[in-house]
Scaffold this motif. Structure first.
Motif, PDB file in Angstrom:
ATOM      1  N   ILE A 319     -47.861   8.919  22.442  1.00 22.87           N
ATOM      2  CA  ILE A 319     -47.831  10.242  22.093  1.00 22.87           C
ATOM      3  C   ILE A 319     -48.416  11.216  23.313  1.00 22.87           C
ATOM      4  O   ILE A 319     -47.851  12.000  23.839  1.00 22.87           O
ATOM      5  CB  ILE A 319     -47.910  10.766  20.920  1.00 22.87           C
ATOM      6  CG1 ILE A 319     -47.150  10.049  19.764  1.00 22.87           C
ATOM      7  CG2 ILE A 319     -47.989  12.210  20.534  1.00 22.87           C
ATOM      8  CD1 ILE A 319     -47.368  10.430  18.161  1.00 22.87           C
ATOM      9  N   ARG A 320     -49.772  10.666  23.644  1.00 18.11           N
ATOM     10  CA  ARG A 320     -50.547  11.305  24.696  1.00 18.11           C
ATOM     11  C   ARG A 320     -49.683  11.247  25.784  1.00 18.11           C
ATOM     12  O   ARG A 320     -49.555  12.193  26.794  1.00 18.11           O
ATOM     13  CB  ARG A 320     -51.930  10.883  24.750  1.00 18.11           C
ATOM     14  CG  ARG A 320     -52.648  11.031  23.475  1.00 18.11           C
ATOM     15  CD  ARG A 320     -54.118  10.523  23.825  1.00 18.11           C
ATOM     16  NE  ARG A 320     -55.128  10.835  22.546  1.00 18.11           N
ATOM     17  CZ  ARG A 320     -55.458  12.057  22.140  1.00 18.11           C
ATOM     18  NH1 ARG A 320     -55.247  13.206  22.870  1.00 18.11           N
ATOM     19  NH2 ARG A 320     -56.353  12.113  21.176  1.00 18.11           N
ATOM     20  N   ASN A 321     -49.192  10.150  26.265  1.00 20.26           N
ATOM     21  CA  ASN A 321     -48.577  10.015  27.371  1.00 20.26           C
ATOM     22  C   ASN A 321     -47.254  10.814  27.712  1.00 20.26           C
ATOM     23  O   ASN A 321     -47.145  11.265  28.776  1.00 20.26           O
ATOM     24  CB  ASN A 321     -48.026   8.324  27.578  1.00 20.26           C
ATOM     25  CG  ASN A 321     -49.361   7.484  27.967  1.00 20.26           C
ATOM     26  OD1 ASN A 321     -50.285   7.988  28.062  1.00 20.26           O
ATOM     27  ND2 ASN A 321     -48.965   6.090  27.615  1.00 20.26           N
ATOM     28  N   SER A 322     -46.530  11.029  26.515  1.00 21.39           N
ATOM     29  CA  SER A 322     -45.657  11.717  26.482  1.00 21.39           C
ATOM     30  C   SER A 322     -45.658  13.179  26.490  1.00 21.39           C
ATOM     31  O   SER A 322     -45.405  13.938  27.355  1.00 21.39           O
ATOM     32  CB  SER A 322     -44.635  11.581  25.177  1.00 21.39           C
ATOM     33  OG  SER A 322     -44.285  10.232  24.922  1.00 21.39           O
ATOM     34  N   LEU A 323     -47.057  13.550  25.990  1.00 22.57           N
ATOM     35  CA  LEU A 323     -47.208  14.887  26.083  1.00 22.57           C
ATOM     36  C   LEU A 323     -47.591  15.414  27.667  1.00 22.57           C
ATOM     37  O   LEU A 323     -47.335  16.444  27.931  1.00 22.57           O
ATOM     38  CB  LEU A 323     -48.408  15.291  25.325  1.00 22.57           C
ATOM     39  CG  LEU A 323     -48.055  15.262  23.583  1.00 22.57           C
ATOM     40  CD1 LEU A 323     -49.522  15.405  22.979  1.00 22.57           C
ATOM     41  CD2 LEU A 323     -47.180  16.298  23.282  1.00 22.57           C
ATOM     42  N   ASP A 324     -48.291  14.378  28.270  1.00 21.10           N
ATOM     43  CA  ASP A 324     -48.501  14.670  29.576  1.00 21.10           C
ATOM     44  C   ASP A 324     -47.338  14.607  30.513  1.00 21.10           C
ATOM     45  O   ASP A 324     -47.458  15.274  31.383  1.00 21.10           O
ATOM     46  CB  ASP A 324     -49.631  13.383  30.185  1.00 21.10           C
ATOM     47  CG  ASP A 324     -50.852  13.695  29.329  1.00 21.10           C
ATOM     48  OD1 ASP A 324     -51.255  14.646  28.924  1.00 21.10           O
ATOM     49  OD2 ASP A 324     -51.577  12.499  29.265  1.00 21.10           O
ATOM     50  N   ARG A 325     -46.372  13.938  30.403  1.00 24.40           N
ATOM     51  CA  ARG A 325     -45.365  13.367  31.099  1.00 24.40           C
ATOM     52  C   ARG A 325     -44.055  13.893  30.819  1.00 24.40           C
ATOM     53  O   ARG A 325     -42.784  13.686  31.511  1.00 24.40           O
ATOM     54  CB  ARG A 325     -45.213  12.069  31.538  1.00 24.40           C
ATOM     55  CG  ARG A 325     -46.816  11.621  32.140  1.00 24.40           C
ATOM     56  CD  ARG A 325     -46.668  10.207  32.391  1.00 24.40           C
ATOM     57  NE  ARG A 325     -48.193   9.678  32.499  1.00 24.40           N
ATOM     58  CZ  ARG A 325     -48.474   8.339  32.779  1.00 24.40           C
ATOM     59  NH1 ARG A 325     -47.404   7.401  32.537  1.00 24.40           N
ATOM     60  NH2 ARG A 325     -49.655   7.944  32.977  1.00 24.40           N
ATOM     61  N   ALA A 326     -43.954  14.675  29.643  1.00 24.91           N
ATOM     62  CA  ALA A 326     -42.450  14.902  29.006  1.00 24.91           C
ATOM     63  C   ALA A 326     -41.606  15.915  29.844  1.00 24.91           C
ATOM     64  O   ALA A 326     -40.386  15.658  30.123  1.00 24.91           O
ATOM     65  CB  ALA A 326     -42.734  15.524  27.602  1.00 24.91           C
ATOM     66  N   GLY A 327     -42.361  16.683  30.749  1.00 22.10           N
ATOM     67  CA  GLY A 327     -41.567  17.511  31.655  1.00 22.10           C
ATOM     68  C   GLY A 327     -41.162  16.878  32.823  1.00 22.10           C
ATOM     69  O   GLY A 327     -40.338  17.583  33.763  1.00 22.10           O
ATOM     70  N   ASP A 328     -41.633  15.713  33.251  1.00 22.43           N
ATOM     71  CA  ASP A 328     -41.367  14.974  34.571  1.00 22.43           C
ATOM     72  C   ASP A 328     -39.739  14.700  34.425  1.00 22.43           C
ATOM     73  O   ASP A 328     -39.277  14.248  35.703  1.00 22.43           O
ATOM     74  CB  ASP A 328     -42.170  13.867  34.613  1.00 22.43           C
ATOM     75  CG  ASP A 328     -43.720  14.123  34.631  1.00 22.43           C
ATOM     76  OD1 ASP A 328     -44.021  15.350  35.047  1.00 22.43           O
ATOM     77  OD2 ASP A 328     -44.465  13.368  34.789  1.00 22.43           O
TER      78      ASP A 328
END
Length: 697
Positions: A319-328
């Motif tokens: 989830i942390r990874n997704s929050l960091d990179r979801a806009g990529d």
């Protein structure tokens, strides 16, 4: 103008052949049935499903099927059998299109038709070696499978022309072999030089209906490390479906692992499914870490607190990874994933394309304008490439695994065994932006549903965040394909904020399909009483729009005492509300009729009689069939079960057909086209300018 109290009736061509409704159990014999019989008798079998478009004969056969199934079944049976016998005279696309149609009529076929179809199967793809033609051959095989012995089924599977893989739908129909016979066939297939023999024999065994002998286990264990990944995953699936402790233990003691930072693969899914069934002595964090994310969620409750905590740690990091990179990474086309149940994994959930995206809508009308099969296939390939690029982008950023389905049982286990970790996940989701929630929508809906058991107010706030979020991947549940985000809300524990949000969903539905989905999700969550109470409340307002919504809500409910009471309101006898009442009552009645024909089908012991009642049931049904269609428990004669699978497929198709029709309606009627509305607005504007109409102030 309509006379007072009169409701406008529709006219359809079908009424010239049958002037009573055949799916209404109370209907009498039509006065013009002879025309229907004459029409069906005149149909040439070669004209049915002969091309990509449907002919008048195709339409007439489909439309007249309920009438003849009810009032003149033998005429219909003979025509459908003649169509089946025509398969041997077909080639190329004409053979393929008919092959896709025939499974739904399998119950009607006797020895002559099965011999004819079996013979046609041997040469089916010979004039066209395309992948589509091979799928058509498998649908033809599916048609004959219920009529064969287990040994004949396996031999027909092995003789299937081509070597392009097998569709999972076939596996439902495989019968149990003698254990020693299966062992012999596995040994023969392993020695065979014929491409596909081992894969197909394993595919047959993977239905789990035949007990494994020691010789079978020896072959299957070797297949665990086979060079062909499909052979490996089928060996895993066979061990899991047979629940063979010795084989599963052998896999547990091997070095195979399905864990990956990448999106879940087919092989990891089935290997992890086998590991999820390991004996108690193997259960622990080390074994958990060899499993895919979905199967981890399925075992954490029974595998103990350490496993629940480790799984929670993995999920928190993802989830942390997704929050960091979801806009990529974004996709111009929304994907949808269909899964059987939200409780635990069942079958591998393939990604399919959908035309529901607001960014790019590919309507049925647009596709129908494409002049040939190749153009349609090219469009599907383009959509698949878009989704594949999106998934690849997620994998490159180590966030692809959250595109996998998540299951409520895993979150419930986490909340019990690792409550601090569960609360951390909830906090992370609460801090996510709307764009981040698009990727995490299913995870967030799971968390909100489970959180509602202990903190309804906070769960309601999270559900409110999801109300206006469009998920990147739409997770659809079960044969009715209910959106998980809506189902999670209706299956959550009650609370003031959650109940208010449910009402908001009912009130904001802008077409009948959306309203139906909300009512069906409510039924799945045992909230029909709550929905009907809201309908009663709307009726008290006296507002025509609110009353219309109340009537459709009542019409979309399953059998209950309240809906008929609402329909009997004397205020509904005139004008607009009379029209809405007719549509709502028709929707309600047809579900009752579908249940009636289902009961008769379940009591049948003759395949043709079973099919006859199912034909009437299917035409009356919509997505509510998921509430009552359960042939494995209801059939008087389990020999009818293979044909019930075909009926189930037709019910799914019928539910989609009804949903599409309802998506174009509101309160039972189609609104004017955008062009017509634009003209009305212009005329009204001109009238206002000329002073002949006073504006509302």
């Amino acid at each position: 103008m309509l006379p007072s109290g009169e409701v406008l009736r529709s006219w359809r061509r079908i009424e010239t052949f049958c002037d009573s409704d055949p799916i209404d159990p109370q209907s009498s014999m039509p006065t013009n049935l002879a025309k229907a019989v004459e029409n069906i008798a005149a149909i040439e079998p070669a004209t049915i499903r002969a091309s990509i478009g449907q002919s008048r004969e195709d339409h007439d056969l489909a439309e007249l099927t309920p009438a003849l199934a009810r009032f003149a079944p033998e005429v219909l049976f003979e025509k459908l059998r003649a169509i089946a016998r025509n398969m041997g005279a077909r080639t190329d696309h004409a053979a393929r299109f008919l092959a896709f149609l025939l499974p739904k009529f399998s119950a009607l076929f006797g020895a002559e038709e099965i011999r004819s179809l079996h013979a046609a199967l041997r040469t089916f793809p010979s004039t066209d070696d395309s992948a589509d033609q091979h799928i058509g051959a498998q649908y033809l095989l599916m048609t004959v499978l219920p009529h064969l012995t287990a040994d004949e089924q396996l031999q027909a599977l092995l003789a299937l022309p081509g070597d392009r893989g097998e569709i999972l739908l076939l596996r439902r129909f495989f019968k149990p072999l003698e254990p020693d016979e299966l062992a012999m066939q596995l040994e023969r297939a392993e020695r065979s030089n014929v491409a596909g023999d081992l894969r197909r024999t394993l595919f047959f065994a993977s239905n789990g209906k035949t007990a494994l002998t020691q010789n079978s286990r020896i072959v299957l264990e070797r297949c665990f490390s086979h060079t062909n990944h499909v052979v490996r995953l089928l060996a895993f699936e066979t061990a899991a479906e047979c629940e063979d402790e010795e084989l599963i233990s052998a896999l547990a003691q091997s070095d195979w692992s399905g864990a990956s930072d990448r999106a879940e693969s087919t092989q990891s899914f089935y290997g992890s499914k086998a590991l999820a069934r390991v004996p108690d002595r193997f259960r622990g964090v080390d074994m958990l870490m060899r499993m895919s994310l979905g199967w981890q969620t399925a075992v954490t409750d029974t595998w103990g607190e350490d496993c629940a905590r480790r799984h929670a740690e993995i999920l928190i990091q993802l989830i942390r990874n997704s929050l960091d990179r979801a806009g990529d990474v974004t996709s111009e086309i929304r994907a949808q994933r269909n899964i059987v149940t939200v409780d635990a994994p069942a079958t591998y959930p393939y990604l399919d394309m959908t035309s529901e995206s607001a960014k790019e809508e590919v309507s049925f009308e647009k596709l129908s304008q494409m002049q040939d099969d190749d153009a349609w296939k090219a469009e599907q390939r383009r959509k698949k490439e878009v989704i594949d690029r999106y998934i690849a982008g997620l994998e490159e950023r180590s966030i692809g695994r959250l595109v996998d389905p998540v299951y409520l049982d895993g979150f419930k286990a986490m909340a019990r065994h690792a409550p601090d970790a569960f609360q951390e996940i909830v906090s992370l989701l609460e801090m996510a932006s709307d764009r981040q929630l698009q990727l995490l929508a299913s995870i967030a809906a799971c968390a909100a549903n489970v959180l509602s058991q202990t903190d309804s107010e906070r769960a309601g706030q999270l559900f409110e965040r999801l109300f206006n979020v469009t998920p990147d991947v739409n997770l659809n549940i079960g044969p009715a394909e209910l959106p998980f985000s809506r189902l999670a809300l209706w299956t959550a524990e009650d609370g003031a904020r959650i109940q208010k949000l449910r009402i908001r969903r009912l009130q904001s539905a802008t077409n009948d399909a959306d309203l139906f989905i909300e009512v069906l999700c409510a039924a799945q969550g045992d909230k029909t009483t709550e929905v009907l109470a809201y309908a009663r409340q709307l009726m008290t307002t006296g507002h025509p729009g609110q009353m219309a919504r109340a009537l459709l809500i009542a019409g979309f409910c399953d059998a209950n005492e309240t809906s008929p009471q609402l329909f009997n309101d004397p205020r509904l006898d005139l004008g607009f509300l009379a029209q809405v009442k007719a549509a709502a009552q028709a929707a309600y009645d047809r579900n009752i009729w579908a249940r009636h024909w289902y009961r008769l089908a379940c009591a049948a012991t003759d395949p043709a009689e079973y099919w006859r009642y199912c034909a009437l049931m299917i035409r009356a049904a919509d997505g509510r069939f998921v509430l009552w269609f359960d042939p494995e428990h209801d059939l008087a004669d389990q020999a009818m079960l293979p044909f019930a699978y075909f009926a189930h497929d037709s019910l799914k198709d019928r539910a989609k057909e009804k949903s599409k029709d309802r998506s174009e309606k509101l309160f039972g009627a189609r609104p004017p086209s955008k062009e017509t509305l634009a003209e009305v607005i212009q005329i009204t504007d001109r009238a206002v300018q000329l002073g002949s109409v006073q504006p509302i102030t």
